[in-house]
Design a protein around this motif. Structure first.
Motif, PDB file in Angstrom:
ATOM      1  N   LEU A 150      33.298  42.786  46.891  1.00  0.00           N
ATOM      2  CA  LEU A 150      34.299  42.478  47.914  1.00  0.00           C
ATOM      3  C   LEU A 150      35.667  42.403  47.233  1.00  0.00           C
ATOM      4  O   LEU A 150      35.778  41.934  46.102  1.00  0.00           O
ATOM      5  CB  LEU A 150      33.983  41.160  48.609  1.00  0.00           C
ATOM      6  N   PRO A 151      36.734  42.856  47.901  1.00  0.00           N
ATOM      7  CA  PRO A 151      38.046  42.912  47.250  1.00  0.00           C
ATOM      8  C   PRO A 151      38.694  41.543  47.115  1.00  0.00           C
ATOM      9  O   PRO A 151      38.958  40.866  48.108  1.00  0.00           O
ATOM     10  CB  PRO A 151      38.864  43.818  48.185  1.00  0.00           C
ATOM     11  N   ILE A 152      38.947  41.140  45.876  1.00  0.00           N
ATOM     12  CA  ILE A 152      39.654  39.892  45.619  1.00  0.00           C
ATOM     13  C   ILE A 152      40.266  39.959  44.224  1.00  0.00           C
ATOM     14  O   ILE A 152      39.692  40.544  43.301  1.00  0.00           O
ATOM     15  CB  ILE A 152      38.722  38.663  45.740  1.00  0.00           C
ATOM     16  N   GLY A 153      41.447  39.384  44.081  1.00  0.00           N
ATOM     17  CA  GLY A 153      42.088  39.220  42.792  1.00  0.00           C
ATOM     18  C   GLY A 153      42.641  37.813  42.712  1.00  0.00           C
ATOM     19  O   GLY A 153      42.803  37.141  43.733  1.00  0.00           O
ATOM     20  N   ALA A 154      42.955  37.364  41.509  1.00  0.00           N
ATOM     21  CA  ALA A 154      43.501  36.026  41.336  1.00  0.00           C
ATOM     22  C   ALA A 154      44.497  36.025  40.193  1.00  0.00           C
ATOM     23  O   ALA A 154      44.293  36.687  39.172  1.00  0.00           O
ATOM     24  CB  ALA A 154      42.388  35.013  41.061  1.00  0.00           C
ATOM     25  N   CYS A 155      45.568  35.283  40.384  1.00  0.00           N
ATOM     26  CA  CYS A 155      46.544  35.007  39.334  1.00  0.00           C
ATOM     27  C   CYS A 155      46.547  33.505  39.120  1.00  0.00           C
ATOM     28  O   CYS A 155      46.774  32.746  40.070  1.00  0.00           O
ATOM     29  CB  CYS A 155      47.925  35.514  39.747  1.00  0.00           C
ATOM     30  N   VAL A 156      46.286  33.080  37.893  1.00  0.00           N
ATOM     31  CA  VAL A 156      46.222  31.660  37.560  1.00  0.00           C
ATOM     32  C   VAL A 156      47.378  31.336  36.614  1.00  0.00           C
ATOM     33  O   VAL A 156      47.507  31.958  35.553  1.00  0.00           O
ATOM     34  CB  VAL A 156      44.884  31.302  36.887  1.00  0.00           C
TER      35      VAL A 156
ATOM     36  N   ALA B 182      36.301  32.952  24.189  1.00  0.00           N
ATOM     37  CA  ALA B 182      35.593  33.233  22.945  1.00  0.00           C
ATOM     38  C   ALA B 182      36.531  33.185  21.742  1.00  0.00           C
ATOM     39  O   ALA B 182      36.085  32.958  20.607  1.00  0.00           O
ATOM     40  CB  ALA B 182      34.927  34.609  23.022  1.00  0.00           C
ATOM     41  N   ASP B 183      37.824  33.402  21.982  1.00  0.00           N
ATOM     42  CA  ASP B 183      38.808  33.390  20.896  1.00  0.00           C
ATOM     43  C   ASP B 183      39.519  32.050  20.766  1.00  0.00           C
ATOM     44  O   ASP B 183      40.409  31.900  19.920  1.00  0.00           O
ATOM     45  CB  ASP B 183      39.843  34.494  21.130  1.00  0.00           C
ATOM     46  N   GLY B 184      39.152  31.074  21.599  1.00  0.00           N
ATOM     47  CA  GLY B 184      39.766  29.767  21.520  1.00  0.00           C
ATOM     48  C   GLY B 184      41.234  29.765  21.890  1.00  0.00           C
ATOM     49  O   GLY B 184      42.004  28.946  21.379  1.00  0.00           O
ATOM     50  N   VAL B 185      41.617  30.674  22.783  1.00  0.00           N
ATOM     51  CA  VAL B 185      43.019  30.836  23.176  1.00  0.00           C
ATOM     52  C   VAL B 185      43.147  30.561  24.667  1.00  0.00           C
ATOM     53  O   VAL B 185      42.334  31.041  25.464  1.00  0.00           O
ATOM     54  CB  VAL B 185      43.515  32.261  22.863  1.00  0.00           C
ATOM     55  N   THR B 186      44.162  29.802  25.053  1.00  0.00           N
ATOM     56  CA  THR B 186      44.473  29.596  26.467  1.00  0.00           C
ATOM     57  C   THR B 186      45.776  30.313  26.791  1.00  0.00           C
ATOM     58  O   THR B 186      46.809  30.025  26.161  1.00  0.00           O
ATOM     59  CB  THR B 186      44.612  28.101  26.803  1.00  0.00           C
ATOM     60  N   PRO B 187      45.770  31.239  27.731  1.00  0.00           N
ATOM     61  CA  PRO B 187      47.016  31.925  28.089  1.00  0.00           C
ATOM     62  C   PRO B 187      47.886  31.041  28.976  1.00  0.00           C
ATOM     63  O   PRO B 187      47.470  29.957  29.400  1.00  0.00           O
ATOM     64  CB  PRO B 187      46.518  33.147  28.860  1.00  0.00           C
ATOM     65  N   ASP B 188      49.092  31.512  29.250  1.00  0.00           N
ATOM     66  CA  ASP B 188      49.954  30.840  30.218  1.00  0.00           C
ATOM     67  C   ASP B 188      49.695  31.348  31.634  1.00  0.00           C
ATOM     68  O   ASP B 188      49.866  30.613  32.606  1.00  0.00           O
ATOM     69  CB  ASP B 188      51.428  31.061  29.859  1.00  0.00           C
ATOM     70  N   ILE B 189      49.285  32.604  31.722  1.00  0.00           N
ATOM     71  CA  ILE B 189      48.927  33.220  32.997  1.00  0.00           C
ATOM     72  C   ILE B 189      47.671  34.047  32.772  1.00  0.00           C
ATOM     73  O   ILE B 189      47.544  34.743  31.762  1.00  0.00           O
ATOM     74  CB  ILE B 189      50.054  34.118  33.545  1.00  0.00           C
ATOM     75  N   LEU B 190      46.748  33.979  33.712  1.00  0.00           N
ATOM     76  CA  LEU B 190      45.487  34.713  33.649  1.00  0.00           C
ATOM     77  C   LEU B 190      45.324  35.496  34.942  1.00  0.00           C
ATOM     78  O   LEU B 190      45.560  34.971  36.027  1.00  0.00           O
ATOM     79  CB  LEU B 190      44.326  33.722  33.502  1.00  0.00           C
ATOM     80  N   THR B 191      44.939  36.766  34.822  1.00  0.00           N
ATOM     81  CA  THR B 191      44.682  37.560  36.028  1.00  0.00           C
ATOM     82  C   THR B 191      43.219  37.994  36.071  1.00  0.00           C
ATOM     83  O   THR B 191      42.628  38.351  35.051  1.00  0.00           O
ATOM     84  CB  THR B 191      45.605  38.793  36.111  1.00  0.00           C
ATOM     85  N   LEU B 192      42.659  37.942  37.283  1.00  0.00           N
ATOM     86  CA  LEU B 192      41.250  38.232  37.528  1.00  0.00           C
ATOM     87  C   LEU B 192      41.118  39.173  38.719  1.00  0.00           C
ATOM     88  O   LEU B 192      41.980  39.214  39.588  1.00  0.00           O
ATOM     89  CB  LEU B 192      40.482  36.945  37.838  1.00  0.00           C
ATOM     90  N   ALA B 193      40.011  39.889  38.790  1.00  0.00           N
ATOM     91  CA  ALA B 193      39.671  40.707  39.965  1.00  0.00           C
ATOM     92  C   ALA B 193      38.267  41.258  39.733  1.00  0.00           C
ATOM     93  O   ALA B 193      37.380  40.516  39.322  1.00  0.00           O
ATOM     94  CB  ALA B 193      40.704  41.820  40.187  1.00  0.00           C
ATOM     95  N   LYS B 194      38.076  42.532  39.992  1.00  0.00           N
ATOM     96  CA  LYS B 194      36.830  43.270  39.788  1.00  0.00           C
ATOM     97  C   LYS B 194      35.572  42.430  39.999  1.00  0.00           C
ATOM     98  O   LYS B 194      35.159  42.183  41.118  1.00  0.00           O
ATOM     99  CB  LYS B 194      36.851  43.952  38.420  1.00  0.00           C
ATOM    100  N   GLY B 195      34.944  41.957  38.918  1.00  0.00           N
ATOM    101  CA  GLY B 195      33.656  41.280  39.034  1.00  0.00           C
ATOM    102  C   GLY B 195      33.675  39.980  39.808  1.00  0.00           C
ATOM    103  O   GLY B 195      32.612  39.474  40.186  1.00  0.00           O
ATOM    104  N   LEU B 196      34.851  39.420  40.076  1.00  0.00           N
ATOM    105  CA  LEU B 196      34.929  38.146  40.779  1.00  0.00           C
ATOM    106  C   LEU B 196      34.317  38.217  42.169  1.00  0.00           C
ATOM    107  O   LEU B 196      33.641  37.288  42.611  1.00  0.00           O
ATOM    108  CB  LEU B 196      36.388  37.685  40.863  1.00  0.00           C
ATOM    109  N   GLY B 197      34.548  39.307  42.886  1.00  0.00           N
ATOM    110  CA  GLY B 197      34.051  39.421  44.255  1.00  0.00           C
ATOM    111  C   GLY B 197      32.708  40.106  44.381  1.00  0.00           C
ATOM    112  O   GLY B 197      32.156  40.193  45.489  1.00  0.00           O
ATOM    113  N   GLY B 198      32.172  40.619  43.289  1.00  0.00           N
ATOM    114  CA  GLY B 198      30.868  41.261  43.327  1.00  0.00           C
ATOM    115  C   GLY B 198      30.808  42.486  44.224  1.00  0.00           C
ATOM    116  O   GLY B 198      29.726  42.904  44.630  1.00  0.00           O
TER     117      GLY B 198
END
Length: 388
Positions: A253-259, A235-251
């Motif tokens: 089920l436990p999962i995290g991601a580092c991109v 929404a801010d038009g910004v691309t990070p160098d590293i992105l971390t995800l978890a929580k809502g991704l697995g609905g």
């Protein structure tokens, strides 16, 4: 012996004893062990994206656990590849993925990835935001700017310099060519669902570019449709160098991601990092079901309805509403958040006293307009009982 007493006698004291014992859920509704029904406006702390017992999630997890439940990282399987490919397609930028089990583990991976990349160039310190939250394991806690949960576990293995969130001038003053990375939440979650000032993330990106530091976007809470976008940074038009995800991704089920984007995503070499359960087939199947069944148009519509409804509430205890999408905080004029949470539960709504003066709302992303209206209609009475 009742369940609360059994919990108290069996568990360590870090959670206290939760006030409600849940037995089952369906959609956005849950029932406690005594049969009382609640509308769930916490969503497992922004985790239950599709609500409870969603047919697509049940089918995907059941099918996968009956086919192949675990492989470890010694072998690959198709669900992890499908999920990585889907995430990269949604991000629409060259990148590589590492799967973990949780948000703090995703941030540990990001911390190590940034550390390896930065030390190649002789860089020595990180920058993070005051009141930011990145996890409770030691690496992630090093980057967490909440003294109440941080200080008693120091000293920490890395130099982290904290600046006020939203203050671009403080970033300019603190970040030099020795800075490894800047860790930021696009909206601060545990601090009270605090969005940044307009232009702050763009300024952070520019400062990182000018100093050569990496920008790490912690989207553990804000991603996967929570703000009405797949990823809040979009929404801010910004691309990070590293992105971390978890929580809502697995609905649920436990999962995290580092991109890691671009060259950063190639920094890890064989043996640099790992996880026995990361990228588990069942969790990946759940994540694919979440991504295939979320409707961002619906999220935006009900989010606007919820915010408009709450902002129209005229009550002496309610000061303001802040946040993005279906991730809001009602800000109080007095430190009565715990009383609001208690009064809401008595009225059949689960909300979260996030700060003494802020109540978090993060319902499942499938919450309906009628369910939003039910909370809004009850909120003045809830506030009155909390203020009494």
């Amino acid at each position: 012996m009742n369940l609360f007493k059994r919990f108290e006698e069996a568990f360590m004291g870090n959670y206290g004893v939760p006030p409600v014992a849940l037995a089952r859920g369906e959609g956005t509704r849950v029932w406690d062990v005594d049969g009382k029904e609640y509308l769930d406006f916490i969503g497992g702390i922004a985790v239950s994206s599709l609500g409870h017992a969603h047919p697509a999630l049940v089918e995907a997890v059941s099918r996968q656990v009956a086919t192949l439940a675990h492989t470890s990282n010694l072998f690959l399987h198709e669900p992890e590849v499908l999920l990585a490919e889907k995430l990269l397609g949604m991000l629409d930028a060259p990148a590589r993925v590492f799967f973990a089990n949780s948000g703090t583990e995703a941030n540990e991976a990001a911390y190590k990835l940034a550390l390896k990349h930065g030390r190649r160039e002789g860089r020595s310190y990180f920058v993070a935001a005051e009141n930011g939250f990145h996890g409770r394991t030691i690496g992630a806690l090093s980057l967490t700017g909440k003294k109440a949960i941080r200080d008693q576990f120091g000293p920490f293995p890395v130099d982290v310099r904290f600046v006020p969130y939203g203050d671009a001038d403080a970033l300019k003053e603190t970040m030099t060519g020795d800075c490894i990375a800047l860790f930021l939440e696009p909206t601060q979650g545990e601090a009270g669902v605090v969005p940044p000032p307009v232009g702050y993330l763009e300024a952070a990106r520019e400062i990182c570019d000018s100093t050569g530091a990496l920008l790490v976007a912690d989207e553990i809470q804000s991603a996967i449709g929570r703000t009405g976008h797949w990823f809040a940074h979009q929404a801010d038009g910004v691309t990070p160098d590293i992105l971390t995800l978890a929580k809502g991704l697995g609905g649920g089920l436990p999962i995290g991601a580092c991109v890691g984007f671009g060259d950063v995503g190639r920094s890890f070499e064989k043996g640099d990092h790992g996880s026995t359960f990361g990228g588990n087939p069942v969790s990946c199947a759940a994540a694919l079901a979440v991504l295939d069944n979320l409707d961002l148009g619906h999220v935006r519509s009900v989010a606007a309805r919820l915010r408009d409804g709450l902002e129209a509430v005229d009550h002496p205890l309610l000061e303001s509403v802040r946040g993005r999408g279906l991730w809001l905080a009602t800000v109080l004029r007095e430190p009565r958040a715990a009383q609001v949470q208690e009064a809401a539960a008595a009225a059949g709504f689960l909300v979260n006293a996030l700060q003494p003066d802020a109540v978090r709302l993060a319902p499942p992303l499938v919450v309906t307009a009628d369910e939003v209206d039910a909370l809004v209609a009850s909120f003045p009475r809830i506030l009155t009982e909390a203020a009494a």
